[in-house]
Design an enzyme around this catalytic site. Structure first.
Site, PDB file in Angstrom:
ATOM      1  CG  HIS A 186      -1.730   1.230   1.356  1.00  0.00           C
ATOM      2  ND1 HIS A 186      -1.342   2.301   2.130  1.00  0.00           N
ATOM      3  CD2 HIS A 186      -2.878   1.603   0.769  1.00  0.00           C
ATOM      4  CE1 HIS A 186      -2.233   3.258   2.019  1.00  0.00           C
ATOM      5  NE2 HIS A 186      -3.178   2.858   1.201  1.00  0.00           N
TER       6      HIS A 186
ATOM      7  CG  ASN B  45       1.949  -6.017  -8.276  1.00  0.00           C
ATOM      8  OD1 ASN B  45       2.934  -5.897  -8.992  1.00  0.00           O
ATOM      9  ND2 ASN B  45       1.128  -5.022  -8.020  1.00  0.00           N
TER      10      ASN B  45
ATOM     11  CB  CYS C  90      -2.604  -3.172 -14.451  1.00  0.00           C
ATOM     12  SG  CYS C  90      -3.488  -4.575 -13.780  1.00  0.00           S
TER      13      CYS C  90
HETATM   14  C1  PEP Z   1      -1.299  -7.145  -9.271  1.00  0.00           C
HETATM   15  O1  PEP Z   1      -1.527  -8.091  -8.539  1.00  0.00           O
HETATM   16  O2  PEP Z   1      -0.338  -7.096 -10.061  1.00  0.00           O
HETATM   17  C2  PEP Z   1      -2.171  -5.969  -9.239  1.00  0.00           C
HETATM   18  C3  PEP Z   1      -2.041  -5.010 -10.125  1.00  0.00           C
HETATM   19  O3  PEP Z   1      -3.101  -5.901  -8.239  1.00  0.00           O
HETATM   20  P1  PEP Z   1      -2.775  -5.465  -6.724  1.00  0.00           P
HETATM   21  O4  PEP Z   1      -1.386  -4.959  -6.676  1.00  0.00           O
HETATM   22  O5  PEP Z   1      -3.776  -4.457  -6.341  1.00  0.00           O
HETATM   23  O6  PEP Z   1      -2.963  -6.781  -6.016  1.00  0.00           O
END
Ligand code: PEP
Ligand code: MG
Length: 783
Positions: free
Chosen positions: A417, A682, A730
Site C-alpha cells: 500500500h 504482483n 497493470c
Molecule cells: C497485481 O496483482 O499485479 C495488481 C495489479 O493488483 P494489486 O497490486 O492491487 O494486487
C-alpha cells in the site's frame, strides 16, 4: 466590422475572443492571424446560441430559454435518472426546433463563401463545439467536445451546429455546472465550422524531440491518407528528425506503411482503413511520405508555432489533396511544470551517513523531520514536509501521506500500500526497512532516497540540491507529450484525486483503477455500511470517485477493478472487528472469490458503474481480480445483469491474470466471454514463485521476470491473440522498462504504468517498437 451578426471568420478573431467564440474558435483565429496555415472556416458565435434560445418559441408560445430554465429548476442533479431524462429532453428540443431564418441565412452565406474559395458549391467541413466560459475548468465542458467530421451541405451544417449547441446540456456538463455553482443561463456555446482537410499525407510533429527531450530537434511522423491513422497509432509512420535553425534532416526512418485511412468511397462519409498497396499501388508501401522540401516546410511551421506560443508544441498537420497545401489542424503545448523543493541551507550537511536501508519504492529524494506513527488516529502529528515513519501505511493514513516529504516503513515490498500510494502522490518512499520505527526517533532530521532505498542522517545537501536541480530541469521535459506508440501506454490510478495529474501524463487510458482506496476511504467497513441500510451512500461515494477518473480521461478508456481488499486491511476499518483472522490473508478471502461470497458489495460497485454508464460514460471497463475459475466470471456477470449493467455492451468486461490457474486455463475463461485480460504480475509472481509479496525477508527471490512467470504470460498472450481478446499488464512490472521490452516483443496490446513511470515506459515502448521495425527491415533486406 463583420458583415454578419452571428458569424465570425477565423481571420477576424484573436485569442481574446473566447467569450464570443470559445477557446477552440479563438485559438484558430489566433493561429490564422499569426500566419499559420490552419484550414479556413468560421465560428457561429455564442451570440447566435443566445439569440436562438431567447427568441425561438415552443408551440405553446413559451420562449425556449424560459422552458429550459424551468426544466432545470425542477431537476435534482443528484438524481442520475432524472438528470439523464431531463437533459435529454432539453437536447431533443434544441435539435427539433427549426433554426431561426436570420441565423440560417448567415450560416448559408458563410458556408457558400467558404466553398467558393475552392470553386465549389459545397465542401466537406468539420463542425465542432467550442465552449465559452474561460474560467470554467475543461472538465465542466467535457461531453460538449462534440465533433462532426465530413459534414456536407448547408442543411447538414445547420443540423450539426444545433447538435453542438445541444451538447451544452449533456447530463455530465449540467451536473458539473450545478456542482460548481455556475449559472446555467449564462453559459453559452459557439460552433466552429472548418474546411476538412482532404489529406493526401498527414501526421504529427513534436517541436522538441520527445524521446531525448532535445529542444533543438523537431520530430515529424508522416503517413499516407488521413491523420487518424498516425494519431491512433494504427500505422507505423515515417519518422524524420530535423535540426531547428539549420533545417538539416538529421535522421530519416522510412516505415512500411501497410494501411491508410481514407474517406469512405462508398458513402462519401466517415472513414475506412484500406491497404496502401491496393489504394495507391505496391510501390507506395515503402516510399518516403514527405519530400525533403516538405519535411523542411513542416518543420519550419512547427518552429513558428512554437515561437508564437513560446513553448514546445505537439502539432497535427496534413497536406490537402484539393490544393496541395500544408495545413495545421491542431496544436497544443507539451510541457508540464514541476514545483520546486525548498529547504533551508543552514540545516544542511555534507556528510552521507546511512541510517537504514530498504526497498526504493517511490523515486526521488525527500528530507525533513521524522514523525513516527503507529495508527491512523495519530495522523494529525504529521505536518507539512515531515518524514512519515510507520510500520505499514493503511488507507486511513493517506491524508498524512499527502503532507509528508517522504515515507519510510518497516514492512512491505514494492507493491504494498505505502509503495502504491506514494508513487501515485509522487512522494519518495523507502519500504521494508524492518526497523525504521525503532531506529528513527521523532524530531530527527533525515534524508530519504526513494530511488535507491536509503535513509541518511541529517539533511544531505548534495542529494537535496541534486533533486532540486532535477525538478527544475524537469520544466523542460516534454512530459505528457503523446508520443504515438502502437502498444498503448496507460496509467494506474488508485486515488481519484490524482486523476487529473495522471491524465496529464498523456497516458492512453487507465489500465487499472483500484477500488480499494475509494471503498476503504469511506471510513467504515463497507459491509457494515450496507447492513445499516446505507448502501446508497456507498454507491454514491463510488460514483463520485469513479466519475472523477472517467471524466479526467474521457474519452480514453478506464478499466475499473472490483474490490480486492484482503481481510487484514478491512480489519483496520471501524466496524472491521468481525473480519475473520486469517492465517494467510494473501491466500484467503480476497478478490472475486470474496465478491461472490458477499454479492452485496459487488452489487454496489456495479450499481455505481451502471449510473455512470447512464450518465453517458462509454469509456468504462470492468475487471475482476484474482480469478481462478470460469464460473467466477459467469457469476459476476449474472450479478452485473441483475442491476442492469450489461457486460460487453455497457462496459468492456475483463479479468486480471493473477493466478497461475487463470493463466493455464485462459481458454476456458475466454469461453465465458472476455473483452480483455490484464496481468496482475504482483500477485501472479507471488503465487507462481510462492513468495509473499509483502514479506521483505523473501523479497530478494521475488522476480516478475522469472522464466516461469514469463512462460505463463506468453501463453496467455498467444491464446488471447487467437481469440481476439485484448491483453495488458497493470502490475508493478508494467513500470519496469526491462519487463516492458519483453512484453512489447511478446505482442502485448497495452501496458499500464504508475503515473511517475508513464513517460519512461512510453519511450521504452517507442524504442522497442522501432527496434522491431528495424530488425524486420534488416531481415527483409537479407532475404
Ligand atoms: C497485481 O496483482 O499485479 C495488481 C495489479 O493488483 P494489486 O497490486 O492491487 O494486487
Ligand atoms: Mg493483484
Amino acid at each position: 466590422m463583420s458583415e454578419y451578426k452571428f458569424i465570425r471568420w477565423f481571420e477576424d478573431l484573436r485569442k481574446t475572443d473566447v467569450p464570443l467564440v470559445g477557446g477552440k474558435g479563438a485559438n484558430l483565429g489566433e493561429m490564422t492571424n499569426a500566419g499559420i496555415p490552419v484550414p479556413p472556416g468560421f465560428c457561429v458565435t455564442a451570440e447566435a446560441y443566445k439569440y436562438f434560445v431567447e427568441n425561438v418559441k415552443l408551440e405553446d408560445g413559451t420562449v425556449l430559454q424560459d422552458w429550459i430554465m424551468g426544466v432545470i429548476a425542477e431537476t435534482n442533479v443528484d438524481d442520475s435518472k432524472q438528470l439523464q431524462e431531463n437533459t435529454a429532453k432539453i437536447r431533443q428540443k434544441i435539435i427539433e426546433l427549426p433554426m431561426l431564418p436570420e441565423i440560417a441565412q448567415e450560416i448559408e452565406d458563410a458556408y457558400k463563401k467558404l466553398s467558393a474559395r475552392y470553386n465549389k458549391d459545397a465542401v466537406y467541413v468539420a463542425v465542432r463545439s467550442s465552449a465559452t466560459a474561460e474560467d470554467l475548468p475543461e472538465a465542466s465542458f467535457a461531453g460538449q467536445q462534440e465533433t462532426y467530421l465530413d459534414v456536407y451541405g448547408v442543411d447538414d451544417v445547420i443540423d450539426k451546429v444545433k447538435k453542438c449547441w445541444a451538447s451544452l446540456w449533456t447530463a455530465r456538463a449540467t451536473f458539473y455546472r450545478a456542482k460548481q455553482g455556475f449559472d446555467h443561463s449564462k453559459v453559452y456555446l459557439s460552433a466552429v465550422v472548418q474546411k476538412m482537410v482532404n489529406s493526401e499525407t498527414s501526421g504529427v510533429m513534436f517541436t522538441a524531440n520527445p524521446v531525448t527531450n532535445d529542444r533543438s530537434e523537431i520530430m515529424i511522423n508522416a503517413a499516407w491518407g488521413l491523420g487518424e491513422a498516425v494519431v491512433s497509432g494504427s500505422v507505423s509512420p515515417d519518422e524524420y528528425i530535423v535540426e531547428k535553425g539549420t533545417w538539416k534532416i538529421k535522421e530519416k526512418y522510412i516505415a512500411k506503411k501497410e494501411v491508410m485511412v481514407v474517406r469512405n468511397p462508398e458513402t462519401g462519409k466517415g472513414t475506412v482503413y484500406v491497404k496502401v498497396a491496393d489504394h495507391l499501388g505496391p510501390e507506395w508501401v515503402e516510399k518516403q511520405v514527405l519530400t525533403e522540401e516538405q519535411i523542411i516546410e513542416v518543420a519550419k511551421i512547427g518552429a513558428k508555432i512554437e515561437e508564437h506560443y513560446g513553448w514546445p508544441q505537439d502539432i497535427e498537420w496534413a497536406y490537402d489533396k484539393d490544393d496541395g497545401k500544408l495545413y495545421i489542424v491542431q496544436s497544443r503545448p507539451i510541457t508540464t511544470l514541476k514545483d520546486e523543493v525548498k529547504t533551508e541551507e543552514a540545516e544542511m550537511t555534507e556528510e552521507m551517513n546511512v541510517l537504514l536501508k530498504g526497498l526504493g519504492a517511490s523515486p526521488g529524494v525527500g528530507a525533513g523531520k521524522v514523525v513516527v506513527i503507529f495508527e491512523a488516529s495519530e495522523i494529525d502529528k504529521v505536518k507539512e514536509g515531515d518524514v512519515l515513519v510507520t510500520t505499514m501505511t493503511n488507507p486511513d493514513m493517506v491524508p498524512a501521506m499527502k503532507r509528508a516529504s517522504a515515507i519510510v516503513t518497516d514492512e512491505g515490498g514494492r507493491t504494498c500500500h505505502a509503495a502504491i500510494v506514494s508513487r501515485e502522490l509522487g512522494i519518495p518512499a523507502v519500504v521494508g526497512t524492518k526497523e525504521a520505527t525503532k531506529l528513527l526517533k521523532d524530531g530527527m532530521l533525515v534524508t530519504v532516497d526513494g530511488t535507491r532505498g536509503v535513509v541518511y542522517e541529517g539533511i544531505v545537501k548534495s542529494l537535496v540540491k541534486k533533486e532540486e536541480e532535477e525538478k527544475a530541469g524537469g520544466q523542460v521535459v516534454v512530459a505528457g507529450a503523446p508520443l504515438v506508440t502502437a502498444t498503448e501506454v496507460k496509467v494506474n490510478v488508485s486515488m481519484p484525486e490524482v486523476a487529473e495529474r495522471a491524465a496529464a501524463t498523456g497516458a492512453d487510458g487507465v489500465g487499472l483503477l483500484r477500488a480499494e482506496h475509494m471503498i476503504l476511504g469511506i471510513g467504515a467497513h463497507p459491509i457494515k455500511f450496507i447492513r445499516e441500510g446505507k448502501e446508497e451512500e456507498l454507491v454514491e461515494k463510488l460514483v463520485e470517485g469513479i466519475r472523477t477518473v472517467v471524466e479526467a480521461f474521457y474519452p480514453r478508456r478506464v478499466w475499473y477493478r472490483t474490490l480486492d481488499a484482503p481481510t487484514n486491511e478491512f480489519r483496520e476499518l471501524p466496524g472491521g472487528e468481525e473480519e475473520p483472522d486469517e492465517r494467510n490473508p494473501m491466500l484467503g478471502w480476497r478478490g472475486i472469490r470474496r465478491g461472490l461470497d458477499q454479492p452485496e458489495l459487488l452489487r454496489a460497485e456495479f450499481k455505481a458503474i451502471k449510473r455512470l454508464v447512464d450518465e453517458g460514460y462509454d469509456n468504462i471497463g470492468v475487471m475482476l481480480p484474482l480469478v481462478s475459475h470460469p464460473e467466477q466470471v459467469r457469476k459476476a456477470k449474472e450479478i452485473a445483469l441483475e442491476v442492469g449493467l450489461v457486460p460487453h455492451k455497457d462496459v468492456e468486461w475483463g479479468v486480471m491474470i493473477e493466478t497461475p490457474a487463470s493463466a493455464l486455463i485462459i481458454e476456458d475463461l475466454i469461453k465465458e466471454g472476455l473483452d480483455f485480460v490484464s496481468f496482475g504480475t504482483n500477485d501472479l509472481t507471488q503465487y507462481t514463485l510462492a513468495i509473499d509479496r509483502d514479506n521483505e525477508r523473501v523479497f530478494k527471490l521475488y522476480d516478475e521476470k522469472h522464466p516461469a512467470v514469463l512462460k505463463l504470460i506468453e501463453n496467455v498472450i498467444k491464446v488471447c491473440k487467437k481469440h481476439g481478446v485484448e491483453t495488458s499488464i497493470c502490475g508493478q512490472a508494467g513500470s519496469d522498462p526491462r519487463m516492458v521490452k519483453l512484453l512489447v516483443r511478446l505482442g502485448i496490446d497495452s501496458v499500464s504504468a504508475n503515473p511517475d513511470a508513464v513517460e519512461l515506459v512510453r519511450k521504452t515502448v517507442a524504442r522497442e517498437e522501432a527496434r522491431l521495425r528495424l530488425e524486420a527491415a534488416r531481415k527483409a533486406l537479407r532475404e
